[in-house]
Design a protein around this motif. Structure first.
Motif, PDB file in Angstrom:
ATOM      1  N   THR A   1       0.780  -1.236   0.000  1.00 11.47           N
ATOM      2  CA  THR A   1       0.000   0.000   0.000  1.00 11.47           C
ATOM      3  C   THR A   1       0.814   1.290   0.000  1.00 11.47           C
ATOM      4  O   THR A   1       0.252   2.359  -0.249  1.00 11.47           O
ATOM      5  CB  THR A   1      -0.930   0.023   1.231  1.00 11.47           C
ATOM      6  N   VAL A   2       2.125   1.253   0.285  1.00  8.94           N
ATOM      7  CA  VAL A   2       2.895   2.498   0.349  1.00  8.94           C
ATOM      8  C   VAL A   2       3.150   3.065  -1.049  1.00  8.94           C
ATOM      9  O   VAL A   2       3.049   2.358  -2.057  1.00  8.94           O
ATOM     10  CB  VAL A   2       4.247   2.308   1.071  1.00  8.94           C
ATOM     11  N   ASP A   3       3.513   4.339  -1.069  1.00  7.33           N
ATOM     12  CA  ASP A   3       3.836   4.980  -2.339  1.00  7.33           C
ATOM     13  C   ASP A   3       5.267   4.684  -2.782  1.00  7.33           C
ATOM     14  O   ASP A   3       5.522   4.530  -3.975  1.00  7.33           O
ATOM     15  CB  ASP A   3       3.648   6.501  -2.217  1.00  7.33           C
ATOM     16  N   ARG A   4       6.195   4.631  -1.827  1.00 13.15           N
ATOM     17  CA  ARG A   4       7.583   4.331  -2.157  1.00 13.15           C
ATOM     18  C   ARG A   4       8.177   3.456  -1.064  1.00 13.15           C
ATOM     19  O   ARG A   4       7.729   3.476   0.091  1.00 13.15           O
ATOM     20  CB  ARG A   4       8.431   5.596  -2.324  1.00 13.15           C
ATOM     21  N   ILE A   5       9.215   2.695  -1.445  1.00 16.11           N
ATOM     22  CA  ILE A   5       9.899   1.797  -0.516  1.00 16.11           C
ATOM     23  C   ILE A   5      11.380   2.140  -0.520  1.00 16.11           C
ATOM     24  O   ILE A   5      11.993   2.266  -1.583  1.00 16.11           O
ATOM     25  CB  ILE A   5       9.700   0.315  -0.920  1.00 16.11           C
ATOM     26  N   LEU A   6      11.923   2.303   0.667  1.00 11.57           N
ATOM     27  CA  LEU A   6      13.349   2.576   0.810  1.00 11.57           C
ATOM     28  C   LEU A   6      13.993   1.513   1.682  1.00 11.57           C
ATOM     29  O   LEU A   6      13.373   1.000   2.619  1.00 11.57           O
ATOM     30  CB  LEU A   6      13.592   3.941   1.458  1.00 11.57           C
ATOM     31  N   THR A   7      15.225   1.172   1.373  1.00  8.77           N
ATOM     32  CA  THR A   7      16.048   0.410   2.296  1.00  8.77           C
ATOM     33  C   THR A   7      17.221   1.296   2.694  1.00  8.77           C
ATOM     34  O   THR A   7      17.434   2.364   2.127  1.00  8.77           O
ATOM     35  CB  THR A   7      16.573  -0.888   1.661  1.00  8.77           C
ATOM     36  N   VAL A   8      18.000   0.831   3.661  1.00 11.43           N
ATOM     37  CA  VAL A   8      19.040   1.673   4.240  1.00 11.43           C
ATOM     38  C   VAL A   8      20.389   1.504   3.544  1.00 11.43           C
ATOM     39  O   VAL A   8      21.415   1.964   4.064  1.00 11.43           O
ATOM     40  CB  VAL A   8      19.165   1.404   5.744  1.00 11.43           C
ATOM     41  N   SER A   9      20.392   0.869   2.384  1.00 11.37           N
ATOM     42  CA  SER A   9      21.587   0.836   1.529  1.00 11.37           C
ATOM     43  C   SER A   9      21.167   0.331   0.156  1.00 11.37           C
ATOM     44  O   SER A   9      20.161  -0.377   0.011  1.00 11.37           O
ATOM     45  CB  SER A   9      22.682  -0.060   2.110  1.00 11.37           C
ATOM     46  N   LYS A  10      21.933   0.681  -0.853  1.00  5.17           N
ATOM     47  CA  LYS A  10      21.622   0.238  -2.206  1.00  5.17           C
ATOM     48  C   LYS A  10      21.796  -1.270  -2.351  1.00  5.17           C
ATOM     49  O   LYS A  10      21.015  -1.938  -3.030  1.00  5.17           O
ATOM     50  CB  LYS A  10      22.509   0.978  -3.210  1.00  5.17           C
ATOM     51  N   GLY A  11      22.829  -1.791  -1.717  1.00  5.64           N
ATOM     52  CA  GLY A  11      23.051  -3.234  -1.801  1.00  5.64           C
ATOM     53  C   GLY A  11      21.907  -4.029  -1.212  1.00  5.64           C
ATOM     54  O   GLY A  11      21.502  -5.063  -1.760  1.00  5.64           O
ATOM     55  N   TYR A  12      21.366  -3.555  -0.104  1.00  5.35           N
ATOM     56  CA  TYR A  12      20.261  -4.267   0.532  1.00  5.35           C
ATOM     57  C   TYR A  12      18.988  -4.154  -0.302  1.00  5.35           C
ATOM     58  O   TYR A  12      18.161  -5.075  -0.294  1.00  5.35           O
ATOM     59  CB  TYR A  12      20.036  -3.719   1.932  1.00  5.35           C
TER      60      TYR A  12
END
Length: 598
Positions: free
Chosen positions: A366-377
């Motif tokens: 349901t979210v608009d965007r998803i982030l992780t705490v590093s590009k590799g992850y």
């Protein structure tokens, strides 16, 4: 009596409308401050456009020709800029307020005025700050935020990032539980006062009443949700006997309260309102985007709000039996968003259907965007090995999935000013680092040997952090002339192993069970090597601290560790070498719990 005035080629007139500014050669010049901290001139395509203030003694009626006379001193005081907003044809359709680029500075183009860039300005104390032209009302929803509550990197990030965003001009609120564990940490909430606002939310078969506490610190509204379920010994998630059995209830309350907070809390005299940007962190806050979509938007509330899910650790997803769905306060038609089926091999018995609800899955949907705490992850969680059953869903949302590497608080973690160190040092003078090592050896009761390699580990004692690999390696490693220091808590098995190992190797090993902020700083500064053999690491902060303190990180090449540590190459730069640490890749057997070579 004051009014906004447009200063054109022909004089001054009260500010009635800006509808014809695209065809009129006008120049709006500042006449006096409007009570804002800083003002600026802005050059638009057809002239200068600045908000001005006029008083009765300054501006007369333009019809009788009694125009205001420019006051040079006031003019230099600046004015608040309105940057024109244009449609595809180039016509002016509105204006946006723009922070100043500096006294007397004129931007070169309309593009400079309307893009999302930043300008540096000095505050009243002369401290240089960065201001953002487009500001937002940002609401962090998190289960922990340092210094109030912290078990790992999530608390660090949610305790420092809001302050940085607030310094850039955003209005920022952090919503977190008010934990009372009956210890020293309870004093962290001493600055928060109870708000005269109690709300009732419907979940778990009835109305639940929660209260709010508030502290305004460093430009951020720290809001704490108060409920008896947050008042118990242990940590935010469990105690020595394991995770709390009612965590789903506790964090469901947090999510419902976080959705209400921007609407009902008059912080600073007015609410945040509906147009917010929610940053929800991990599964504990995962119901927020689901609630916005199912409970609020169908009635026109939060229709302009946006949500971003920040995944700090995908391994924790908030999975509970399917029967608990009715407790969440969601309509039945939204079950599909959270519905989850365990694979056959993970089911407990032959009659187990594997049906469950997965809060983190509902957030991803349901979210608009998803982030992780590093590009590799961000890449790892789309693979079978790193996706923990959600890799296909995350791959389907790859277009809105990004990774942004965590940063650190360079004021708190600064070897030249760290108050926890026996001797401060810097990149220009490393002599203090040796003194920190000697002080650490003395405090822990180790033989004082400045030339002996000192290896440190700081982190949770669990399978993810590769503690079993350290356990297998210690007997052989300590045959050499080295010292090893560990700080952490977690699995009771590893806690007992640390105590037993310290008894066996009195002159070489020290294990500090628990977490201690001063000791973590002292280990980071006093150690020669910081070891991080994590099986997976979304980002990791300790390797960043180590590099800032001149301690060599030795890490497993996964996730954020691989992104942030540059492997040392002794042959680069003509044999002089280049790199910031050592990056090792463990073989498959070691990663699955069997001894192996690295």
């Amino acid at each position: 009596m004051e009014s906004l005035c447009i200063v054109g080629n022909g004089g001054v007139s009260p500010c009635q409308s800006f509808t014809r500014l695209e065809t009129t050669n006008v120049s709006l010049r500042p006449r006096a401050q409007l009570g804002f901290g800083c003002f600026v001139r802005e050059r638009c395509k057809d002239g200068n456009l600045v908000i001005a203030r006029s008083g009765r003694s300054e501006v007369g009626n333009p019809k009788d020709g009694n125009f205001a006379v420019e006051n040079e001193k006031e003019r230099k005081g600046g004015g608040l800029i309105l940057g024109p907003e244009r449609d595809a044809s180039g016509s002016v359709i509105g204006f946006n307020l723009i922070p100043p680029p500096g006294d007397g500075e004129v931007l070169k183009s309309h593009k400079d005025a309307t893009t999302g860039g930043t300008e540096e300005a000095e505050d009243i104390e002369g401290v240089e700050k960065v201001q953002t032209r487009v500001t937002h009302s940002i609401v962090f929803v998190t289960s922990e935020a340092a210094p109030y509550s912290k078990t790992g990197g999530l608390g660090d990030v949610c305790g420092s990032l809001p302050i940085v965003l607030a310094a850039r001009g955003h209005r920022v609120m952090v919503v977190s539980p008010r934990y009372l564990h009956g210890g020293q940490a309870d004093k962290n909430y001493a600055g928060a006062s109870e708000l005269d606002c109690h709300i009732k939310v419907y979940c778990f078969g009835g109305e639940q009443e929660v209260a709010f506490f508030h502290e305004y610190r460093e430009g951020v509204d720290w809001v704490f949700v108060d409920h008896p379920s947050y008042h118990r010994p242990g940590n935010p998630y469990g105690d020595s006997r394991g995770a709390f059995g009612d965590n789903q209830f506790r964090f469901t309350l947090l999510c419902h309260a976080a959705c209400e907070a921007p609407l009902v809390l008059p912080l600073g005299g007015y609410t945040y309102g509906e147009k917010c940007l929610f940053l929800v962190n991990d599964w504990h806050a995962g119901l927020v985007p689901v609630l916005l979509a199912s409970k609020y938007r169908p009635y026109g509330v939060y229709k302009d709000a946006r949500t971003i899910l920040v995944i700090h650790n995908l391994a924790h997803q908030g999975v509970e039996p399917a029967a608990t769905y009715t407790n969440l306060g969601l309509a039945s038609e939204w079950y599909g968003a959270l519905g989850w089926v365990f694979p056959t091999w993970a089911r407990t018995h032959a009659l187990d259907t594997g049906e469950a609800v997965n809060v983190l899955k509902g957030a991803i949907v349901t979210v608009d965007r998803i982030l992780t705490v590093s590009k590799g992850y961000a890449w790892e969680i789309t693979t079978v090995e790193g996706g923990y059953g959600l890799h296909e869903l995350l791959s389907s949302r790859r277009s809105v999935l990004n990774g942004i590497t965590n940063g650190i608080d360079i004021c708190e973690w600064n070897p030249s000013s760290d108050k926890h160190l026996a001797s401060n040092y810097s990149v220009d003078d490393l002599s203090g680092k040796v003194q920190c090592k000697i002080a650490l050896q003395k405090e822990l009761g180790l033989p004082i040997k400045p030339d002996c390699p000192l290896i440190g580990f700081i982190g949770r004692l669990d399978y993810q952090k590769g503690i079993d690999l350290i356990r297998w390696a210690i007997p052989e490693l300590l045959e050499d002339d080295v010292q090893f220091v560990m700080l952490g808590s977690g699995d009771p098995l590893y806690e007992e192993w640390m105590r037993a190992t310290e008894s066996t190797y009195r002159d070489k090993f020290r294990g500090w069970v628990g977490f201690n902020i001063p000791i973590s700083h002292k280990i980071t500064a006093g150690a020669d090597i910081l070891l991080m053999p994590s099986r997976f690491e979304p980002c990791g902060l300790n390797q960043l601290y180590a590099m800032r303190y001149g301690t060599v990180p030795v890490v497993h090449g996964t996730g954020g560790l691989r992104d942030t540590v540059q492997a040392f190459d002794p042959y680069s730069k003509g044999g002089l070498g280049e790199g910031t640490g050592y990056v090792l890749f463990l073989n498959t057997l070691a990663l699955h719990g069997f001894p192996g070579n690295s």
